[in-house]
Design an enzyme around this catalytic site. Structure first.
Site, mmCIF file in Angstrom:
data_model
loop_
_atom_site.group_PDB
_atom_site.id
_atom_site.type_symbol
_atom_site.label_atom_id
_atom_site.label_comp_id
_atom_site.label_asym_id
_atom_site.label_seq_id
_atom_site.Cartn_x
_atom_site.Cartn_y
_atom_site.Cartn_z
ATOM 1 N N ASP A 145 33.827 37.098 40.317
ATOM 2 C CA ASP A 145 34.382 37.946 41.374
ATOM 3 C C ASP A 145 33.788 37.454 42.699
ATOM 4 O OD1 ASP A 145 34.662 39.380 38.895
ATOM 5 O OD2 ASP A 145 34.933 41.246 40.002
ATOM 6 N N LYS A 186 41.196 42.138 44.014
ATOM 7 C CA LYS A 186 40.291 43.279 43.822
ATOM 8 C C LYS A 186 40.066 44.000 45.148
ATOM 9 C CE LYS A 186 35.428 44.032 42.440
ATOM 10 N NZ LYS A 186 34.235 43.346 41.906
ATOM 11 N N LYS A 239 42.389 44.687 40.355
ATOM 12 C CA LYS A 239 41.168 45.381 39.956
ATOM 13 C C LYS A 239 40.782 46.364 41.055
ATOM 14 C CE LYS A 239 36.223 44.726 38.956
ATOM 15 N NZ LYS A 239 35.155 43.750 38.641
#
Length: 234
Positions: free
Chosen positions: A95, A159, A188
């Site tokens: 991430d 995300k 996400k």
């Protein structure tokens, strides 16, 4: 209406401890809880990848390293190096935080290049790449622009947040991101998701992965909501 088992819900959770003062005992507990509740991933700072990979060896739970976290204010080369180091030390999900300054300055070519290099680094070893927008600092137009870049580059996930910004995920932003990116990436949601109601709202809005440090609490609330049933419709 989609129907989920408790385990399917658990497999949407990235069980998170990204605190600077997290001890090895804290991280060992995080990994133990991930095993117990069968969460999809543990989300940890990059330097903890090797420790958590050892804790989770032989399981199907991933080790997710946070890159350029939480500000995103490092060069592309630094992000790629940090990613490669994490992968070499056992991380199998990444991430990373975008360069928000570049977005504010409308340096879209830079952001596309950053995303392409990060995705290529991950996909070279079949590892998912998640791109953190940090939506609390962005306008709706900026969120759409980043999602459009992602639609072309095709990371695995876009995300919402680090959880360390001025605010976390919102249902509105999740829906906007999903509507824009379509089927070219998953979404996400992370930041401020601390109960089953918020968890379910994010899924309804289009998220397929949830980053939270409240995974155990959410699991218990979902189990109570299911009662004697094996599934839950949302």
């Amino acid at each position: 209406m989609p129907v989920y088992t408790l385990d399917q819900f658990s497999r949407m959770i990235d069980h998170t401890n990204l605190h600077a003062d997290a001890t090895h005992a804290d991280l060992e507990r995080l990994c133990q809880e991930a095993r117990q509740y069968h969460f999809k991933m543990v989300a940890i700072n990059q330097v903890q990848a090797a420790f958590c990979a050892k804790q989770l060896a032989g399981t199907d739970i991933d080790v997710g390293a946070a890159i350029a976290f939480p500000l995103g204010q490092t060069s592309i080369a630094a992000k790629v190096f940090e990613t490669k180091d994490a992968l070499q030390n056992g991380a199998n999900e990444i991430d990373y935080v975008i360069n928000i300054t570049a977005l504010k300055e409308r340096q879209y070519g830079y952001l596309e290049n950053e995303m392409r290099q990060m995705v290529a680094t991950c996909h070279a070893v079949n590892v998912p790449c998640k791109v953190i927008f940090e939506t609390c600092y962005l306008t709706k137009a900026e969120i759409v622009k980043m999602a459009e870049i992602a639609k072309d580059v095709q990371p695995d996930f876009i995300k919402t947040s680090t959880g360390f910004g001025s605010a976390g995920a919102t249902v509105e932003d999740v829906a906007l991101m999903k509507t824009t990116v379509g089927e070219q990436a998953q979404v996400k949601a992370a930041g401020g998701i601390r109960d089953a109601d918020t968890f379910l709202a994010m899924i309804k809005a289009g998220a397929t992965r949830i980053g939270t440090s409240s995974g155990v609490k959410i699991n218990h609330e979902l189990k109570a909501r299911m009662g004697n049933q094996s599934t839950l419709s949302i």
